[in-house]
Scaffold this motif. Sequence first.
Motif, PDB file in Angstrom:
ATOM      1  N   PRO A   1       0.827  -1.216   0.000  1.00  0.00           N
ATOM      2  CA  PRO A   1       0.000   0.000   0.000  1.00  0.00           C
ATOM      3  C   PRO A   1       0.856   1.259   0.000  1.00  0.00           C
ATOM      4  CG  PRO A   1       0.047  -0.977   2.180  1.00  0.00           C
ATOM      5  CD  PRO A   1       0.767  -1.938   1.274  1.00  0.00           C
ATOM      6  N   GLN A   2       0.283   2.300  -0.576  1.00  0.00           N
ATOM      7  CA  GLN A   2       0.935   3.617  -0.570  1.00  0.00           C
ATOM      8  C   GLN A   2       0.447   4.490   0.572  1.00  0.00           C
ATOM      9  OE1 GLN A   2      -0.610   2.813  -4.305  1.00  0.00           O
ATOM     10  NE2 GLN A   2       0.664   4.383  -5.299  1.00  0.00           N
ATOM     11  N   VAL A   3      -0.809   4.269   1.011  1.00  0.00           N
ATOM     12  CA  VAL A   3      -1.396   5.075   2.083  1.00  0.00           C
ATOM     13  C   VAL A   3      -2.102   4.165   3.068  1.00  0.00           C
ATOM     14  CG1 VAL A   3      -1.727   7.047   0.527  1.00  0.00           C
ATOM     15  CG2 VAL A   3      -3.624   5.454   0.921  1.00  0.00           C
ATOM     16  N   ALA A   4      -2.361   4.698   4.267  1.00  0.00           N
ATOM     17  CA  ALA A   4      -3.122   3.964   5.280  1.00  0.00           C
ATOM     18  C   ALA A   4      -4.119   4.903   5.940  1.00  0.00           C
ATOM     19  CB  ALA A   4      -2.196   3.351   6.324  1.00  0.00           C
ATOM     20  N   LEU A   5      -5.188   4.308   6.449  1.00  0.00           N
ATOM     21  CA  LEU A   5      -6.320   5.063   6.989  1.00  0.00           C
ATOM     22  C   LEU A   5      -6.797   4.399   8.276  1.00  0.00           C
ATOM     23  CD1 LEU A   5      -8.956   6.811   6.919  1.00  0.00           C
ATOM     24  CD2 LEU A   5      -9.829   5.192   5.210  1.00  0.00           C
ATOM     25  N   GLN A   6      -7.003   5.218   9.323  1.00  0.00           N
ATOM     26  CA  GLN A   6      -7.588   4.764  10.592  1.00  0.00           C
ATOM     27  C   GLN A   6      -8.665   5.766  10.999  1.00  0.00           C
ATOM     28  OE1 GLN A   6      -7.211   2.109  12.997  1.00  0.00           O
ATOM     29  NE2 GLN A   6      -9.014   3.186  13.763  1.00  0.00           N
ATOM     30  N   ASN A   7      -9.868   5.269  11.270  1.00  0.00           N
ATOM     31  CA  ASN A   7     -10.923   6.189  11.712  1.00  0.00           C
ATOM     32  C   ASN A   7     -10.753   6.540  13.187  1.00  0.00           C
ATOM     33  OD1 ASN A   7     -11.699   3.519  12.472  1.00  0.00           O
ATOM     34  ND2 ASN A   7     -13.797   4.212  12.761  1.00  0.00           N
ATOM     35  N   GLY A   8     -11.112   7.769  13.539  1.00  0.00           N
ATOM     36  CA  GLY A   8     -10.993   8.225  14.917  1.00  0.00           C
ATOM     37  C   GLY A   8     -11.842   7.425  15.878  1.00  0.00           C
ATOM     38  N   GLY A   9     -12.997   6.901  15.407  1.00  0.00           N
ATOM     39  CA  GLY A   9     -13.863   6.115  16.270  1.00  0.00           C
ATOM     40  C   GLY A   9     -13.246   4.822  16.730  1.00  0.00           C
ATOM     41  N   GLY A  10     -12.194   4.365  16.049  1.00  0.00           N
ATOM     42  CA  GLY A  10     -11.522   3.133  16.449  1.00  0.00           C
ATOM     43  C   GLY A  10     -10.402   3.343  17.444  1.00  0.00           C
ATOM     44  N   ILE A  11     -10.182   4.599  17.857  1.00  0.00           N
ATOM     45  CA  ILE A  11      -9.168   4.926  18.874  1.00  0.00           C
ATOM     46  C   ILE A  11      -9.924   5.161  20.174  1.00  0.00           C
ATOM     47  CG2 ILE A  11      -7.326   6.519  19.533  1.00  0.00           C
ATOM     48  CD1 ILE A  11      -6.965   7.086  16.525  1.00  0.00           C
ATOM     49  N   ARG A  12      -9.765   4.290  21.161  1.00  0.00           N
ATOM     50  CA  ARG A  12     -10.743   4.191  22.234  1.00  0.00           C
ATOM     51  C   ARG A  12     -10.279   4.607  23.616  1.00  0.00           C
ATOM     52  NH1 ARG A  12     -15.534   3.997  20.063  1.00  0.00           N
ATOM     53  NH2 ARG A  12     -16.323   3.164  22.025  1.00  0.00           N
ATOM     54  N   ASN A  13      -9.009   4.976  23.810  1.00  0.00           N
ATOM     55  CA  ASN A  13      -8.551   5.206  25.179  1.00  0.00           C
ATOM     56  C   ASN A  13      -9.105   6.480  25.796  1.00  0.00           C
ATOM     57  OD1 ASN A  13      -6.601   6.256  23.127  1.00  0.00           O
ATOM     58  ND2 ASN A  13      -5.660   7.214  24.930  1.00  0.00           N
ATOM     59  N   ASN A  14      -9.474   7.476  24.977  1.00  0.00           N
ATOM     60  CA  ASN A  14     -10.069   8.726  25.459  1.00  0.00           C
ATOM     61  C   ASN A  14      -9.215   9.390  26.539  1.00  0.00           C
ATOM     62  OD1 ASN A  14     -11.928  10.821  25.615  1.00  0.00           O
ATOM     63  ND2 ASN A  14     -13.236   9.776  27.077  1.00  0.00           N
ATOM     64  N   SER A  15      -7.927   9.465  26.287  1.00  0.00           N
ATOM     65  CA  SER A  15      -7.016  10.081  27.250  1.00  0.00           C
ATOM     66  C   SER A  15      -5.718  10.440  26.536  1.00  0.00           C
ATOM     67  CB  SER A  15      -6.694   9.115  28.402  1.00  0.00           C
ATOM     68  OG  SER A  15      -5.960   8.002  27.922  1.00  0.00           O
ATOM     69  N   VAL A  16      -4.894  11.217  27.224  1.00  0.00           N
ATOM     70  CA  VAL A  16      -3.515  11.421  26.798  1.00  0.00           C
ATOM     71  C   VAL A  16      -2.653  10.467  27.621  1.00  0.00           C
ATOM     72  CG1 VAL A  16      -1.581  13.013  26.635  1.00  0.00           C
ATOM     73  CG2 VAL A  16      -3.908  13.825  26.155  1.00  0.00           C
ATOM     74  N   ILE A  17      -2.044   9.508  26.967  1.00  0.00           N
ATOM     75  CA  ILE A  17      -1.135   8.602  27.657  1.00  0.00           C
ATOM     76  C   ILE A  17       0.144   9.378  27.949  1.00  0.00           C
ATOM     77  CG2 ILE A  17       0.224   6.486  27.456  1.00  0.00           C
ATOM     78  CD1 ILE A  17      -2.031   5.418  25.670  1.00  0.00           C
ATOM     79  N   PRO A  18       0.511   9.549  29.199  1.00  0.00           N
ATOM     80  CA  PRO A  18       1.624  10.444  29.521  1.00  0.00           C
ATOM     81  C   PRO A  18       2.960   9.920  29.002  1.00  0.00           C
ATOM     82  CG  PRO A  18       0.916   9.234  31.467  1.00  0.00           C
ATOM     83  CD  PRO A  18      -0.095   8.935  30.397  1.00  0.00           C
TER      84      PRO A  18
END
Length: 593
Positions: free
Chosen positions: A420-437
């Motif tokens: 592949p030349q590009v990749a895509l991830q939707n924001g809804g699939g990122i689930r931690n809802n925090s800033v990991i320090p």
Amino acid sequence: MQHPSSGRRSRRMLVAILAALLVSAGAVSPVDAGGRGGGGHGPGHGPGHGRPDRPDFVLTVLHNNDGESDLFGPADDPEAGTISRFGHLVQRLRWQATGGPFGGWGWFGTKRGVVTISAGDNFLAGAEWQASLDRGVPYYDAVALDHLDSDAFVIGNHEFDFGPEVLANFIQSFRGRDDVFLSANLDFSQEPSLQTLVDQGRIRPSVVVRERGERIGIIGVTTPELDEVSSPGDTIIDDDLVGIIQGEVDRMRRAGIDKILVASHLQDITNELELVTQLNHVDAVIGGGGGEDISASYPLVANDVDGTPVPVVTVPGDYDDVGRLVLEFDRRGNVTGFSGGLVPVTADLPQNWFIRRHVEQPVEQYLQELATTVVATSEVGLNGVRDDVRSRETNLGSIMADAHLSAARSRAAEFGVPEPQVALQNGGGIRNNSVIPAGDVTALDTYAIAAFSNAISIIPDVARADLRAAAEHGLAGLPAPAGSFAHWAGVRIEYRVDNPMGSRVVNMVLADGTEIVSDGVVVDGPGVTVATIDFLAQGQDGYDMFEPYDFTTIGVAYQQSLASYLASLGTVTAEQYADPAAPADRERIVPLP
């Protein structure tokens, strides 16, 4: 069909006897009748307000929704909201609702009954759920819920996140056949594992529960948007909820059942309120999927087609509360009053010993092992805050997209597909809802971030117009957050949010300098190969431009993709992955003035 409840009633009688003994010994104190919120409605304003005409039958509906495998409570109060304390509270409220030692008969001969309902999303991907998947059947969540002897479980959207086979395994994790899963608008005839459960009577459109000689009908429905938000396979979804529900109601009434509840998982309580206005002869609606806190106005009320007020209730979820709706009926089955509230699961409640021992303790041990497994260190905080990853480029979103591109490129040849030349991830699939320090990033962190069962997939030769359509769809919700917001690797996208939806992409250029869109116009040229998760490759979350394409999964879960990429980095540097909070600092998804 009558609910097969003899075994359950025996267990409940044992619970009632034990609870009565505990109360007499002073070990258990009654829970406040109102809970949080709790208004009264209808003639006489519900029970306990001095109405001279007593009801013939009082039904307490104990309910929850969106437990979502959140077994251990909120981070700021980890002892509250645990599933073991939730279990204890449900059993205590059930005993209270039936009059305790009076055996279901209140003062002056009023009959009292109770039903317990879960309105869907009974599990959710993440580290706690992964403990169940690694263990296998019976799943931990099911072991806990099975112990509570609920009368009905609505099938929600998250039940399909791992596909129909895992849902079938979840249902089979319940020991007896008196735990019934409901959905009247789903047809499983093309999904053999689920159809087998339909044939066994473990999945039904509705169920009838007997309480103190009264029959209570419960009808279940699932969001018609199921194929957009989850992975139901070949499940057939009927969106005619009004026709389906009213048909079940009319059938029950012809059978002489005059106490009817709808239990629904429609993603937003406003959908349940609107539904009521198109129905009649429904006594209450128990909703799920929206996560709303209605404690200040519990229950909500909508008028049906005949103008009759109907209570509509839900809980925020995560085992933090038990909803308690009290319905009063006269001899003809008419609701004469209703009241209730949310009863919070608090840290001072005892733990249900069975759930504590057989569910919480083994899952805690599993999580501790993940929490001590360091996969990388980071010089910067990794931003997975929900509204951020759903509205703008963040460093964690970029890491996710880079991870998928790396994993797909490394395995493309093995599967006989182009890199592949590009990749895509939707924001809804990122689930931690925090800033990991900044500091250590653990295996547990990767499960919190990449919580679903998504598999990395490659879509060869996507037409440039369709690639542009994917970029447009990722921007369509702006300026508001949306789960479909796209994080990209291997491409730079410049856009204007003030442009109409569908024409926001101004320039789109691949990492090697190839122009895909220039000044809003698609540039002619060969297609582009895309790496993404199978959820999006299937056209879900609105990415239907990918539906016509064949795609290949490469045997890597998106959590594994993330963990492997972080491990390959060793250190996440500030130079490479500083979080671009300011628009001027964004390099991949760039707003133009």
